[in-house]
Design an enzyme around this catalytic site. Structure first.
Site, PDB file in Angstrom:
ATOM      1  N   LYS A 139      14.335 -14.494  -9.134  1.00  0.00           N
ATOM      2  CA  LYS A 139      13.799 -13.222  -9.842  1.00  0.00           C
ATOM      3  C   LYS A 139      12.769 -13.623 -11.152  1.00  0.00           C
ATOM      4  O   LYS A 139      13.324 -14.516 -11.912  1.00  0.00           O
ATOM      5  CB  LYS A 139      14.683 -12.159 -10.436  1.00  0.00           C
ATOM      6  CG  LYS A 139      13.927 -10.847 -10.881  1.00  0.00           C
ATOM      7  CD  LYS A 139      15.099 -10.007 -11.370  1.00  0.00           C
ATOM      8  CE  LYS A 139      14.480  -8.944 -12.407  1.00  0.00           C
ATOM      9  NZ  LYS A 139      15.588  -8.030 -12.964  1.00  0.00           N
ATOM     10  N   ASN A 149       0.878  -1.252  -0.093  1.00  0.00           N
ATOM     11  CA  ASN A 149      -0.070   0.195  -0.077  1.00  0.00           C
ATOM     12  C   ASN A 149       0.832   1.284   0.005  1.00  0.00           C
ATOM     13  O   ASN A 149       1.961   1.192   0.439  1.00  0.00           O
ATOM     14  CB  ASN A 149      -0.889   0.132   1.211  1.00  0.00           C
ATOM     15  CG  ASN A 149      -2.138  -0.828   1.331  1.00  0.00           C
ATOM     16  OD1 ASN A 149      -2.610  -1.245   0.043  1.00  0.00           O
ATOM     17  ND2 ASN A 149      -2.459  -1.297   2.513  1.00  0.00           N
TER      18      ASN A 149
END
Ligand code: C5P
Length: 424
Positions: free
Chosen positions: A303, A222
């Site tokens: 990744k 957020n």
């Protein structure tokens, strides 16, 4: 009739470390808290701060010398030791600890220490290697076995440029330790009354976002800078509370004087940290963190590569624990956090008060602070902020739009006022 009482008399001994500058604040806090304070300084300490500073702060002459050559009296070492109820050595250098351990009395402070029969509190401060040196470790053990009390040292930035253990405990922490020790003094010596609502209250504050990793380099989060939570923590410390701050990843420096500081990454980490602090005991929980409601269903240990993912890809998300709704209820009934007051935040863009009120009930909060980021005078990254405090009976207070620091102070004042009048 009860015997007349006097405020405890503190002999503050300052020895030669850079942390001596923080002892000026300690002297002021002790005096403000109602203690009588006299100061003695080693020669080395006077190289860091002047006796005049302590004289002005305490209203008493400062002992710096054994022989009466300087303004202090030749017999100060006996007089001061007789006068005091409690001795505090802050900062306590490795040298002073060593002298105290072996009863060496070759200066004003070491001599006073030997002449003082009452309770002693030491706040060590030194370089990390000096702290870990077997000589210092052994000296501390000797002193502790003899009943000397210690506060700190904590971890942080040291004057030698390292970040490690060795930093003197913050003045507020030392003041709390003094208060604790003063409780064991004879009944004729009364500990000054703690006045403010927040003084001594154990307050847990969460702040910042949580990061939910997708792979080692990417995460879901957020938008939150942590500013409001850090401002609340700082205001609560200033109001005398014992504050633990549990923070998600942010670019802010923690306020001084915290009783505890934990940095967490994910919502699960934050839930665990909150649970632990509540189990240890808390009076208030202020949940200002912007906890991520969802996390990636799978964490890729390597990744994720663009060429493998192609032109578009979907990320499966799964629910995070609701800390207020699910985790806090499990911990708030324990004996240590019985009577816990819970304050949450709600960010709502429509029907702010209605939705926030429902959220307050659903998550069993005592109070909720609602805000609308689309309203003027509020919002992400904005300098100013506006909140509405809501309790069981509806709106309690609507703040003006104000800088977050000032707002934090007002929020605590409003909570104190409301909670006191509701009998809390
Ligand atoms: O439901 P909503 O996320 O708007 O509720 C906000 C309040 O709930 C905040 O105080 C936030 O810190 C808390 N919260 C929580 N656990 C979550 C999400 C939010 O405790 N997973």
């Amino acid at each position: 009739m009860a015997a007349p009482t006097t405020a405890p008399k503190i002999l503050l001994m300052v020895t030669g470390g850079i942390a001596a500058y923080k002892s000026c604040l300690l002297a002021r806090l002790l005096v403000q808290a109602g203690f009588s304070v006299k100061v003695a300084m080693t020669d080395a300490a006077t190289k860091f701060v002047t006796p005049m500073t302590f004289q002005v702060l305490t209203g008493h002459p400062v002992a710096t010398d054994m022989w009466g050559d300087r303004p202090s009296d030749a017999l100060d070492h006996i007089e001061f030791s007789r006068w005091a109820d409690l001795a505090v050595i802050a900062p306590a250098t490795a040298n002073t600890m060593a002298k105290a351990a072996y009863g060496i009395a070759d200066g004003i402070v070491s001599t006073m220490l030997l002449a003082f029969p009452g309770p002693v509190l030491m706040a060590p401060a030194m370089n990390n290697n000096m702290l870990r040196h077997p000589a210092t470790v052994a000296n501390r053990e000797i002193l502790a076995a003899r009943g000397v009390n210690f506060v700190g040292p904590g971890s942080g930035w040291l004057a030698c440029g390292t970040v490690d253990e060795g930093r003197m405990a913050e003045p507020e922490e030392i003041l709390s330790a003094v208060r604790e020790l003063a409780k064991d003094l004879p009944a004729a010596v009364a500990i000054p009354e703690e006045t403010g609502f927040w003084t001594g209250k154990r307050v847990l504050i969460t702040a910042g976002p949580t990061h939910e990793p997708i792979d080692p380099v990417r995460y879901v989060a957020n938008r939150s800078s942590g500013t409001m939570g850090y401002a609340l923590a700082s205001a609560a410390v200033a109001a005398g509370a014992s504050v633990t701050l549990v923070s998600g990843p942010v670019a802010l420096t923690p306020p001084r004087g915290l009783a505890g500081f934990r940095v967490v990454e994910t919502a699960a980490d934050m839930a665990a940290a909150v649970g632990e602090v509540l189990d240890a005991g808390a009076d208030w929980l202020i949940m200002s963190a912007a906890v991520a409601d969802f996390k990636p269903a799978h964490f890729a240990t390597g990744k994720l590569k663009k060429d493998v993912l192609g032109d578009g890809w979907s990320l499966a998300l799964t629910r995070n624990p609701d800390i207020l709704g699910e985790v806090v209820p499990e911990h708030r009934s324990g004996p240590e956090s019985d009577g816990l007051r819970v304050v949450g935040f709600a960010l709502e863009t429509d029907d702010m008060v209605g939705r926030a009120s429902l959220k307050r009930e659903a998550k069993k909060m005592d109070y909720i602070l609602a805000n609308d980021p689309t309203a003027t005078g509020s919002g992400f990254g904005a300098e100013n902020h506006q909140v509405t405090l809501i309790g069981a009976d509806g709106i309690i207070w609507e703040s003006a739009s104000a800088p977050k620091k000032a707002l934090a102070k007002e929020i605590l004042q409003q909570l104190a006022r409301t909670d006191s009048s509701s009998g809390g």
